[in-house]
Scaffold this active site. Structure first.
Site, PDB file in Angstrom:
ATOM      1  N   ARG A  36       0.835  -1.213   0.000  1.00 44.58           N
ATOM      2  CA  ARG A  36       0.000   0.000   0.000  1.00 44.58           C
ATOM      3  C   ARG A  36       0.864   1.256   0.000  1.00 44.58           C
ATOM      4  O   ARG A  36       0.543   2.239   0.649  1.00 44.58           O
ATOM      5  CB  ARG A  36      -0.920   0.005   1.214  1.00 44.58           C
ATOM      6  CG  ARG A  36      -1.922  -1.122   1.193  1.00 44.58           C
ATOM      7  CD  ARG A  36      -2.829  -1.039   2.386  1.00 44.58           C
ATOM      8  NE  ARG A  36      -3.772  -2.156   2.384  1.00 44.58           N
ATOM      9  CZ  ARG A  36      -4.599  -2.402   3.364  1.00 44.58           C
ATOM     10  NH1 ARG A  36      -4.620  -1.626   4.435  1.00 44.58           N
ATOM     11  NH2 ARG A  36      -5.429  -3.428   3.297  1.00 44.58           N
ATOM     12  N   CYS A  37       1.928   1.219  -0.733  1.00 46.63           N
ATOM     13  CA  CYS A  37       2.919   2.285  -0.764  1.00 46.63           C
ATOM     14  C   CYS A  37       2.925   2.921  -2.151  1.00 46.63           C
ATOM     15  O   CYS A  37       2.561   2.275  -3.137  1.00 46.63           O
ATOM     16  CB  CYS A  37       4.289   1.675  -0.445  1.00 46.63           C
ATOM     17  SG  CYS A  37       5.683   2.804  -0.541  1.00 46.63           S
TER      18      CYS A  37
END
Length: 159
Positions: A36-37
């Site tokens: 989730r970066c």
């Protein structure tokens, strides 16, 4: 000071131990991953490196890490499913690690290599030569197709 990670024991995604010395003779690219970066798109490039250079002896090794912005909260199974479904990843993804406090292997050793600094964010990359020595470190913003990184991988494979 050049650090050797050959004696580092890591946990595979199934919980079994693996000594990185089993990869002696291979060039390793070790990355702390997060799904989730903003750098998550690098999964595709990392897989391309594995596809392009795996037959020559490159092993891309991914270590999910939730230390930076809680950007890897899922289970290893969910992470693997996401990586394979969205990015076609088939390089090995290990058990989750800590790269900061109470560092997990191999990060307990990797951060002892020059420039002797803590991991700053997700997708930091370490290049390991065929004998297990750290020969390169690349910040998160260095994309997998970066000419310098690719050149260093090719050089390590040809040594």
């Amino acid at each position: 000071m050049s650090v050797n990670v050959s004696n580092s024991v890591v946990k595979r995604s199934n919980g079994s131990d693996l000594c990185l010395g089993e990869y002696t003779g291979k060039v390793l690219l070790i990355i702390n991953l997060a799904s989730r970066c903003g750098f998550t798109r690098q999964y595709a490039g990392l897989q391309k490196l594995q596809d392009d250079y795996g037959a020559e002896g490159l092993k891309v090794l991914g270590f999910p890490c939730n230390d930076f912005g809680n950007q890897e909260p899922g289970t290893v199974e969910k992470i693997q499913e996401f990586c394979s479904t969205v990015y076609g990843v088939n390089f090995e993804i290990f058990d989750k690690v800590s790269a900061l406090e109470n560092k997990s292997a191999p990060y307990d050793l990797l951060t002892q290599s020059e420039p002797f600094e803590e991991i700053a964010w997700n997708f930091e990359k370490f290049l390991i030569d065929k004998k297990g020595y750290v020969i390169g470190r690349y910040k998160s913003g260095i994309e997998p197709d970066d000419a310098g990184l690719v050149s260093d991988i090719v050089s390590a494979l040809n040594t």
